[in-house]
Design a protein around this motif. Structure first.
Motif, PDB file in Angstrom:
ATOM      1  N   ASP A   2       0.858  -1.177   0.000  1.00 18.50           N
ATOM      2  CA  ASP A   2       0.000   0.000   0.000  1.00 18.50           C
ATOM      3  C   ASP A   2       0.897   1.230   0.000  1.00 18.50           C
ATOM      4  OD1 ASP A   2      -1.684   2.125   0.551  1.00 18.50           O
ATOM      5  OD2 ASP A   2      -2.930   0.996   1.947  1.00 18.50           O
ATOM      6  N   MET A   3       0.936   1.933  -1.131  1.00 16.35           N
ATOM      7  CA  MET A   3       1.877   3.037  -1.277  1.00 16.35           C
ATOM      8  C   MET A   3       1.506   4.252  -0.433  1.00 16.35           C
ATOM      9  SD  MET A   3       4.322   1.989  -3.052  1.00 16.35           S
ATOM     10  CE  MET A   3       4.738   0.645  -4.173  1.00 16.35           C
ATOM     11  N   SER A   4       0.270   4.314   0.057  1.00 18.64           N
ATOM     12  CA  SER A   4      -0.095   5.426   0.930  1.00 18.64           C
ATOM     13  C   SER A   4       0.285   5.130   2.382  1.00 18.64           C
ATOM     14  CB  SER A   4      -1.597   5.713   0.837  1.00 18.64           C
ATOM     15  OG  SER A   4      -2.347   4.604   1.306  1.00 18.64           O
ATOM     16  N   ARG A   5       0.304   3.837   2.743  1.00 22.06           N
ATOM     17  CA  ARG A   5       0.654   3.432   4.110  1.00 22.06           C
ATOM     18  C   ARG A   5       1.506   2.173   4.051  1.00 22.06           C
ATOM     19  NH1 ARG A   5      -4.819   4.610   7.680  1.00 22.06           N
ATOM     20  NH2 ARG A   5      -4.925   6.829   7.180  1.00 22.06           N
ATOM     21  N   PRO A   6       2.764   2.312   3.641  1.00 23.33           N
ATOM     22  CA  PRO A   6       3.619   1.134   3.495  1.00 23.33           C
ATOM     23  C   PRO A   6       3.753   0.312   4.771  1.00 23.33           C
ATOM     24  CG  PRO A   6       4.630   3.042   2.451  1.00 23.33           C
ATOM     25  CD  PRO A   6       3.452   3.549   3.215  1.00 23.33           C
ATOM     26  N   ILE A   7       3.649   0.952   5.928  1.00 26.47           N
ATOM     27  CA  ILE A   7       3.819   0.226   7.185  1.00 26.47           C
ATOM     28  C   ILE A   7       2.748  -0.839   7.354  1.00 26.47           C
ATOM     29  CG2 ILE A   7       2.428   1.773   8.637  1.00 26.47           C
ATOM     30  CD1 ILE A   7       4.637   1.500  10.783  1.00 26.47           C
ATOM     31  N   SER A   8       1.595  -0.683   6.660  1.00 25.45           N
ATOM     32  CA  SER A   8       0.509  -1.653   6.780  1.00 25.45           C
ATOM     33  C   SER A   8       0.879  -3.006   6.184  1.00 25.45           C
ATOM     34  CB  SER A   8      -0.759  -1.122   6.105  1.00 25.45           C
ATOM     35  OG  SER A   8      -0.585  -1.022   4.693  1.00 25.45           O
ATOM     36  N   THR A   9       1.970  -3.060   5.408  1.00 23.54           N
ATOM     37  CA  THR A   9       2.449  -4.329   4.882  1.00 23.54           C
ATOM     38  C   THR A   9       2.762  -5.291   6.019  1.00 23.54           C
ATOM     39  OG1 THR A   9       3.439  -3.171   2.997  1.00 23.54           O
ATOM     40  CG2 THR A   9       4.201  -5.409   3.416  1.00 23.54           C
ATOM     41  N   VAL A  10       3.266  -4.749   7.122  1.00 21.83           N
ATOM     42  CA  VAL A  10       3.653  -5.567   8.274  1.00 21.83           C
ATOM     43  C   VAL A  10       2.723  -5.341   9.458  1.00 21.83           C
ATOM     44  CG1 VAL A  10       5.525  -6.035   9.917  1.00 21.83           C
ATOM     45  CG2 VAL A  10       6.060  -5.552   7.529  1.00 21.83           C
ATOM     46  N   ILE A  11       2.214  -4.111   9.600  1.00 23.65           N
ATOM     47  CA  ILE A  11       1.337  -3.774  10.731  1.00 23.65           C
ATOM     48  C   ILE A  11       0.013  -3.271  10.159  1.00 23.65           C
ATOM     49  CG2 ILE A  11       1.145  -2.507  12.901  1.00 23.65           C
ATOM     50  CD1 ILE A  11       4.143  -2.034  12.818  1.00 23.65           C
ATOM     51  N   PRO A  12      -0.936  -4.172   9.880  1.00 26.31           N
ATOM     52  CA  PRO A  12      -2.185  -3.773   9.227  1.00 26.31           C
ATOM     53  C   PRO A  12      -3.208  -3.143  10.167  1.00 26.31           C
ATOM     54  CG  PRO A  12      -2.177  -6.135   9.591  1.00 26.31           C
ATOM     55  CD  PRO A  12      -0.831  -5.638  10.039  1.00 26.31           C
ATOM     56  N   THR A  13      -2.951  -3.174  11.466  1.00 24.97           N
ATOM     57  CA  THR A  13      -3.903  -2.623  12.433  1.00 24.97           C
ATOM     58  C   THR A  13      -3.687  -1.126  12.598  1.00 24.97           C
ATOM     59  OG1 THR A  13      -2.390  -3.066  14.263  1.00 24.97           O
ATOM     60  CG2 THR A  13      -3.936  -4.822  13.663  1.00 24.97           C
ATOM     61  N   LEU A  14      -4.484  -0.512  13.470  1.00 25.37           N
ATOM     62  CA  LEU A  14      -4.365   0.924  13.746  1.00 25.37           C
ATOM     63  C   LEU A  14      -2.995   1.287  14.307  1.00 25.37           C
ATOM     64  CD1 LEU A  14      -5.713   3.701  13.876  1.00 25.37           C
ATOM     65  CD2 LEU A  14      -6.717   3.038  16.083  1.00 25.37           C
ATOM     66  N   ASP A  15      -2.302   0.302  14.872  1.00 22.39           N
ATOM     67  CA  ASP A  15      -0.941   0.554  15.375  1.00 22.39           C
ATOM     68  C   ASP A  15      -0.045   1.122  14.284  1.00 22.39           C
ATOM     69  OD1 ASP A  15      -2.310  -1.405  17.008  1.00 22.39           O
ATOM     70  OD2 ASP A  15      -0.430  -1.751  18.049  1.00 22.39           O
ATOM     71  N   GLY A  16      -0.249   0.676  13.036  1.00 21.82           N
ATOM     72  CA  GLY A  16       0.608   1.121  11.943  1.00 21.82           C
ATOM     73  C   GLY A  16       0.539   2.618  11.701  1.00 21.82           C
ATOM     74  N   PRO A  17      -0.655   3.171  11.426  1.00 27.86           N
ATOM     75  CA  PRO A  17      -0.749   4.614  11.224  1.00 27.86           C
ATOM     76  C   PRO A  17      -0.298   5.424  12.436  1.00 27.86           C
ATOM     77  CG  PRO A  17      -2.733   3.547  10.427  1.00 27.86           C
ATOM     78  CD  PRO A  17      -1.934   2.490  11.119  1.00 27.86           C
ATOM     79  N   VAL A  18      -0.571   4.929  13.630  1.00 27.09           N
ATOM     80  CA  VAL A  18      -0.160   5.640  14.851  1.00 27.09           C
ATOM     81  C   VAL A  18       1.359   5.699  14.926  1.00 27.09           C
ATOM     82  CG1 VAL A  18      -0.095   5.496  17.368  1.00 27.09           C
ATOM     83  CG2 VAL A  18      -2.256   5.164  16.156  1.00 27.09           C
ATOM     84  N   LEU A  19       2.016   4.566  14.709  1.00 22.44           N
ATOM     85  CA  LEU A  19       3.480   4.546  14.758  1.00 22.44           C
ATOM     86  C   LEU A  19       4.083   5.373  13.629  1.00 22.44           C
ATOM     87  CD1 LEU A  19       4.070   0.806  15.679  1.00 22.44           C
ATOM     88  CD2 LEU A  19       4.717   2.791  17.068  1.00 22.44           C
ATOM     89  N   ALA A  20       3.433   5.367  12.464  1.00 24.59           N
ATOM     90  CA  ALA A  20       3.942   6.160  11.341  1.00 24.59           C
ATOM     91  C   ALA A  20       3.924   7.643  11.679  1.00 24.59           C
ATOM     92  CB  ALA A  20       3.114   5.884  10.092  1.00 24.59           C
ATOM     93  N   VAL A  21       2.873   8.096  12.358  1.00 22.98           N
ATOM     94  CA  VAL A  21       2.801   9.510  12.767  1.00 22.98           C
ATOM     95  C   VAL A  21       3.922   9.834  13.739  1.00 22.98           C
ATOM     96  CG1 VAL A  21       1.459  11.168  14.110  1.00 22.98           C
ATOM     97  CG2 VAL A  21       0.339   9.791  12.356  1.00 22.98           C
TER      98      VAL A  21
END
Length: 212
Positions: A2-21
């Motif tokens: 997912d090019m908008s949220r690459p971290i979701s490749t490994v962390i698909p939960t809400l943890d991913g966007p939170v950690l990315a921020v």
């Protein structure tokens, strides 16, 4: 990927966007601000994630008056993995450039554009790549083979297909001269991975073929 949220490749939960921020800044952020920047889930869910991450030590929670502010604990053993996951698009650009640099016949210019460059693509998005070469006739078989191999490599790295826009210098110049609509996309999005910066290249050619 997912090019908008690459971290979701490994962390698909809400943890991913939170950690990315939190990975994008060292500035302490309230739960509300993290929720706004993550643009995912609910504010209640975001606060729950932050509290759980704080319990692991990966996130530091500090009370400031009546508010609680959060930062990524960059000393944590897991922090390096988080930072790497949030930089996957940049790693992709870097790898593409490194591969092109090893080609026996290198392009004049290469840049990623489109949704991947903007960071608003998804799992189905192509990786759009502009290549400007200096061959006056059809590119040789060795060039075609290198381009095809790069497509296979990008798919192996990301799961996304590579879409090549392969132009000779003269074809590229013609695109600029007649104002092809795609030129606006390049000007807006282009992330240079090899050769001169796209906008510098464009300006130089425009000055040569369309002098004032």
């Amino acid at each position: 990927m997912d090019m908008s949220r690459p971290i979701s490749t490994v962390i698909p939960t809400l943890d991913g966007p939170v950690l990315a921020v939190l990975a994008r800044t060292s500035k302490p952020l309230t739960g509300r601000k993290v929720h706004q920047l993550a643009a995912s889930g609910s504010e209640t869910g975001t606060r729950k994630v932050l509290r759980r991450l704080a319990s692991t030590g990966l996130v530091t929670a500090s009370e400031v008056g009546s508010a609680v502010q959060y930062t990524l604990n960059r000393e944590h053993l897991a922090a390096a993995a988080v930072l790497e996951l949030t930089a996957l698009r940049q790693r992709l650009f870097q790898r593409i450039g490194e591969v092109i640099e090893q080609w026996p016949q290198q392009p004049v210019h290469a840049s990623v554009f489109g949704s991947t460059a903007r960071g608003d693509g998804d799992l189905r998005s192509d990786v759009d790549l502009l290549l400007v070469h200096q061959f006056t006739d059809d590119p040789p078989d060795s060039w075609v083979a290198d381009v095809d191999l790069l497509g296979d490599q990008v798919f192996a790295w990301t799961g996304n297909h590579l879409q090549i826009y392969d132009l000779s210098e003269s074809e590229f110049t013609d695109h600029l001269r007649v104002g092809e609509p795609i030129v606006d996309d390049w000007l807006r999005d282009a992330f240079t991975v090899y050769g001169p910066d796209f906008r510098n290249l464009r300006n130089r050619i425009v000055q040569q073929v369309m002098p004032r």
